[in-house]
Design an enzyme around this catalytic site. Structure first.
Site, PDB file in Angstrom:
ATOM      1  N   LYS A   1       0.801  -1.220   0.000  1.00 36.46           N
ATOM      2  CA  LYS A   1       0.000   0.000   0.000  1.00 36.46           C
ATOM      3  C   LYS A   1       0.840   1.279   0.000  1.00 36.46           C
ATOM      4  O   LYS A   1       0.379   2.330  -0.463  1.00 36.46           O
ATOM      5  CB  LYS A   1      -0.930   0.008   1.210  1.00 36.46           C
ATOM      6  CG  LYS A   1      -2.056  -1.010   1.161  1.00 36.46           C
ATOM      7  CD  LYS A   1      -3.157  -0.581   0.225  1.00 36.46           C
ATOM      8  CE  LYS A   1      -4.393  -1.447   0.357  1.00 36.46           C
ATOM      9  NZ  LYS A   1      -5.489  -0.981  -0.518  1.00 36.46           N
TER      10      LYS A   1
ATOM     11  N   SER B   1      -8.847  -0.281   6.417  1.00 35.24           N
ATOM     12  CA  SER B   1      -8.854  -1.305   7.462  1.00 35.24           C
ATOM     13  C   SER B   1      -7.483  -1.490   8.082  1.00 35.24           C
ATOM     14  O   SER B   1      -7.336  -2.225   9.045  1.00 35.24           O
ATOM     15  CB  SER B   1      -9.333  -2.648   6.886  1.00 35.24           C
ATOM     16  OG  SER B   1      -8.428  -3.110   5.904  1.00 35.24           O
TER      17      SER B   1
ATOM     18  N   GLU C   1      -9.497 -14.123  -3.955  1.00 31.81           N
ATOM     19  CA  GLU C   1     -10.326 -13.539  -2.901  1.00 31.81           C
ATOM     20  C   GLU C   1     -10.624 -14.573  -1.826  1.00 31.81           C
ATOM     21  O   GLU C   1     -10.637 -15.784  -2.110  1.00 31.81           O
ATOM     22  CB  GLU C   1     -11.676 -13.079  -3.476  1.00 31.81           C
ATOM     23  CG  GLU C   1     -11.613 -11.910  -4.407  1.00 31.81           C
ATOM     24  CD  GLU C   1     -13.006 -11.475  -4.846  1.00 31.81           C
ATOM     25  OE1 GLU C   1     -13.391 -10.345  -4.528  1.00 31.81           O
ATOM     26  OE2 GLU C   1     -13.707 -12.257  -5.510  1.00 31.81           O
TER      27      GLU C   1
ATOM     28  N   GLY D   1     -15.686 -13.094   0.782  1.00 30.80           N
ATOM     29  CA  GLY D   1     -15.684 -11.792   0.131  1.00 30.80           C
ATOM     30  C   GLY D   1     -15.441 -11.918  -1.360  1.00 30.80           C
ATOM     31  O   GLY D   1     -14.447 -11.429  -1.883  1.00 30.80           O
TER      32      GLY D   1
ATOM     33  N   ASP E   1     -16.803 -10.606  -4.010  1.00 35.59           N
ATOM     34  CA  ASP E   1     -17.484  -9.569  -4.785  1.00 35.59           C
ATOM     35  C   ASP E   1     -16.889  -9.384  -6.184  1.00 35.59           C
ATOM     36  O   ASP E   1     -17.622  -9.180  -7.160  1.00 35.59           O
ATOM     37  CB  ASP E   1     -17.481  -8.234  -4.034  1.00 35.59           C
ATOM     38  CG  ASP E   1     -16.084  -7.810  -3.623  1.00 35.59           C
ATOM     39  OD1 ASP E   1     -15.476  -8.508  -2.786  1.00 35.59           O
ATOM     40  OD2 ASP E   1     -15.594  -6.780  -4.119  1.00 35.59           O
TER      41      ASP E   1
ATOM     42  N   SER F   1       1.128  -9.683  -0.509  1.00 34.54           N
ATOM     43  CA  SER F   1       0.780  -8.264  -0.425  1.00 34.54           C
ATOM     44  C   SER F   1       1.098  -7.602   0.910  1.00 34.54           C
ATOM     45  O   SER F   1       1.231  -6.377   0.970  1.00 34.54           O
ATOM     46  CB  SER F   1      -0.707  -8.071  -0.758  1.00 34.54           C
ATOM     47  OG  SER F   1      -1.521  -8.814   0.127  1.00 34.54           O
TER      48      SER F   1
END
Length: 321
Positions: free
Chosen positions: A56, A81, A207, A211, A213, A306
């Protein structure tokens, strides 16, 4: 007339120059044991060793570094989060700015404390009843701050794509790239870089089962909303893909696979015991997809690990016998 994509390979390359010397060029980990287990040559891009412990920082710093002196003086806002929160807090500090971060009440304590430790003011909300986008936008407007969202921003996406850019520059002939997906910023940036460099590479997102989506959205051809995911992969607890990220991933991504919380735990445990590296749940989903056979490739496979932001107590709770 061909429409210009919202993020291009040149944008990712420009981001790489912007973050050079500030973000780490993270190592690529190899393991004969892992290769034998999955029947492929595996290259793990260790963003758990990035500043703030996650990819990030790449996107946050790229976006923040493009703000005007006036915007930096007023301050930066974000909602997250955990990992984006830390990333924006550190980017603001690096650039001489300040940050106010909106975080879920149930964010792991280590992530909340780290965010405050970088100098940010931390506000909390209930992720199961509150709309973080609306709350974040209102807070930023009230305080006159510039909001840097966790994924729905071209500069953030371009910055995240530098992880894949580095991996592909270092490893020749990757056949498949496996990328964790929450809101879709890392996947959008990685697929932009990967497909821009090699149109034939296969890009697979991963995923948590709770979750799914992005998988549902790609199948439906439109953005689908799921109930707030209850999963140990808190960094991937997205209800719906971003509009911008989905527009990129729908065009470039070859598929999405799902892994369970138990499979994520197994991947974390394997990484700790055999690879001697610590991965947080969201960071372990790509590895889990390989270990379970959800992603199969007889060639060369790159996996973006990640993040690694998990404290010792939480790691023991998840991975202990």
């Amino acid at each position: 007339m061909t429409k210009t994509p919202p993020v291009t390979l040149d944008d990712v390359r420009d981001a790489a120059e912007r973050i050079k010397g500030v973000a780490h060029r993270t190592p690529v980990l190899r393991s004969r044991t892992l290769d034998e287990l999955v029947g492929a040559e595996v290259f793990l891009k260790c963003e758990n060793l990035q500043r703030v412990g996650a990819f990030k920082f790449r996107g946050a710093y790229n976006a923040a570094s493009r703000l005007s002196p006036r915007q930096l003086a007023a301050g930066i806002a974000a909602y997250s989060s955990g990992n984006h929160a830390q990333a924006v807090a550190l980017a603001a500090r690096e650039l001489g700015s300040t940050a106010v971060i909106l975080m879920p009440q149930d964010t792991p304590r280590s992530k909340r404390e780290a965010t405050a430790g970088y100098g940010a003011e931390v506000l909390t909300y209930d992720r199961y009843t509150g709309d973080r986008v609306a709350l974040g936008e209102a807070m930023a407007a009230e305080r006159g701050l510039t909001l840097i969202p966790p994924y729905e921003h071209p500069d953030v996406i371009a910055g995240q794509g530098t992880a894949a850019l580095e991996l592909i520059e270092e490893v020749d002939g990757l056949d498949t790239l496996v990328v964790p997906v929450g809101g879709g910023g890392l996947l959008a940036g990685a697929s932009t870089a990967a497909k821009g460099l090699n149109a034939g590479i296969r890009v697979i997102g991963v995923e948590p089962e709770a979750g799914d989506d992005t998988k549902r959205s790609l199948a439906a051809g439109r953005r689908v909303t799921v109930p707030v995911p209850r999963t140990i992969a808190d960094g991937q607890a997205a209800e719906t893909p971003g509009e911008l990220t989905f527009s990129i991933n729908e065009r470039l991504v070859d598929g999405i696979v799902l892994v369970s919380d138990d499979e994520i735990r197994d991947a974390m445990r394997m990484a700790f015991e055999r690879l001697k590296t610590v991965i947080e749940p969201s960071g372990a989903t790509g590895l889990a997809a390989l270990l379970t056979g959800r992603v199969r490739s007889p060639g060369r496979v790159g996996v973006i690990i990640s993040g690694g932001n998990i404290d010792a107590r939480r790691f023991a709770e998840l991975c202990g016998d």
